[in-house]
Design an enzyme around this catalytic site. Sequence first.
Site, PDB file in Angstrom:
ATOM      1  N   HIS A 134      44.171  44.809  37.698  1.00 38.54           N
ATOM      2  CA  HIS A 134      43.715  45.208  37.244  1.00 38.54           C
ATOM      3  C   HIS A 134      43.065  46.251  38.013  1.00 38.54           C
ATOM      4  CE1 HIS A 134      42.337  41.051  35.946  1.00 38.54           C
ATOM      5  NE2 HIS A 134      43.453  40.856  37.051  1.00 38.54           N
ATOM      6  N   CYS A 136      46.412  41.717  33.077  1.00 44.42           N
ATOM      7  CA  CYS A 136      46.917  40.392  33.461  1.00 44.42           C
ATOM      8  C   CYS A 136      47.560  39.389  33.236  1.00 44.42           C
ATOM      9  CB  CYS A 136      45.839  39.811  34.763  1.00 44.42           C
ATOM     10  SG  CYS A 136      45.849  39.082  35.934  1.00 44.42           S
TER      11      CYS A 136
END
Length: 447
Positions: free
Chosen positions: A371, A283
Amino acid sequence: MHGEIGRAQWIQAVAAGAAPEAAMNPVLLKPGSDHTSHVVVMGRPAGTLGARSFVDGGRAHLAEAAFAALDDLASRYDVIVAEGAGSPTEINLRANDYVNMGLARHASLPTVVVGDIDRGGVFAALFGTVALLEGADQDLVAGFVMNKFRGDVSLLAPGIERLAELSGRPTLGVLPWHPDVWLDSEDALDLEGRRAGDREAALRVAVVRLPRISNFTDVDALGIEPEIDLVFASQPHHLDGADLVVLPGTRATMGDLAWLRERGLADAIAKHAASGRAVLGICGGFQMLGRLVVDPDGVEGPAGAEVAGLGLLDVRTDFGADKVLRLPTGEALGHAAAGYEIHHGRITRGADVEDFLAGGREGNVFGTMWHGSLESDEFRRALLAEVASAAGRPAPTAEVSFAERREARLDLLGELAEQHLDVDRLLELATSGPPRGLRRLAPGAEQ
């Protein structure tokens, strides 16, 4: 519609066998700088909050959201466990508190104060916590629990007895420290490495400990691998000898990029990648690996700000005002993977960048927006095989299931609670409310 909640609240819901929902974390504050926080209300972005708002009454709307969520949950569940944030005795912030005694006062919740004995001074901390509260708050504090004790618990008996005499409140249990209890959390105090038994033979993974690190539980799946030696790194020399460098998520991509450069870590990561060894960004960490990060709407700072990335991937990131929330599934390295997305960044890949779990890959530099993807066991093992190949080392051979390990940790925590806490008394408090006639302690009693 998906909503964002904290990882800690998610794992608590999973442990309780309840479906996670936004009401379980109605207000989520994510630090964006030393003086501001990004605000998420009932799972959706809700602007930013300045530090002075904690004392100037600028959080009234957040209190209303928290109180409404508690009332809603209480109408649908028999037992609610409301975990506070920080200390219940942050007396400088009490007037506008809604996460500790403010919430307890709203619903007359019986309160148990938990002290971490591993940090020392637990008796003074527990007594002082009650004594500094105003009288109406003290009336809700029904007892204490001590956590992370190491050694012979009988040695605590004189102190526990004296604490009860002085405070008028019992200690409802002493939980032991156990090396196998580590759960999904968002508290940076929980950042610890997972050291391998045979460090010489293990693959070495260095996770950069960013100042505003987020979703660092992404690397928990690496920590269960017996042939992985995992450390957190905050200085360039911490990357020496690493086979894989991981840049985790961050709440402030631009700010943490500046920190990497100030620390010399940006150069160390570039040197590591130039040697042919693997780098993984997740991310915000992935966005840092690209060429450019642009903030046209002022999501992280001044509108129109542009910051050069580390240049290890031909990727551009543009922040959008709306947050992307997804539960994606897909395939990478020949294996299925799943995860979750929580981000403002929209990426544009160069022509030579290979898609990699909605991120990108060039050679041994990997980046993903997903994630939790390392929790997919077969994908994780395939990635570690790539890491080992790049380092000229044998691939790990152990086959462990992250889901099974997580379930085992939850079971262990439940067993420890049953063995060492007065569960019957805790359930009685949860269903009957705070006991009457609790002693008020000075100086709080006089406020």
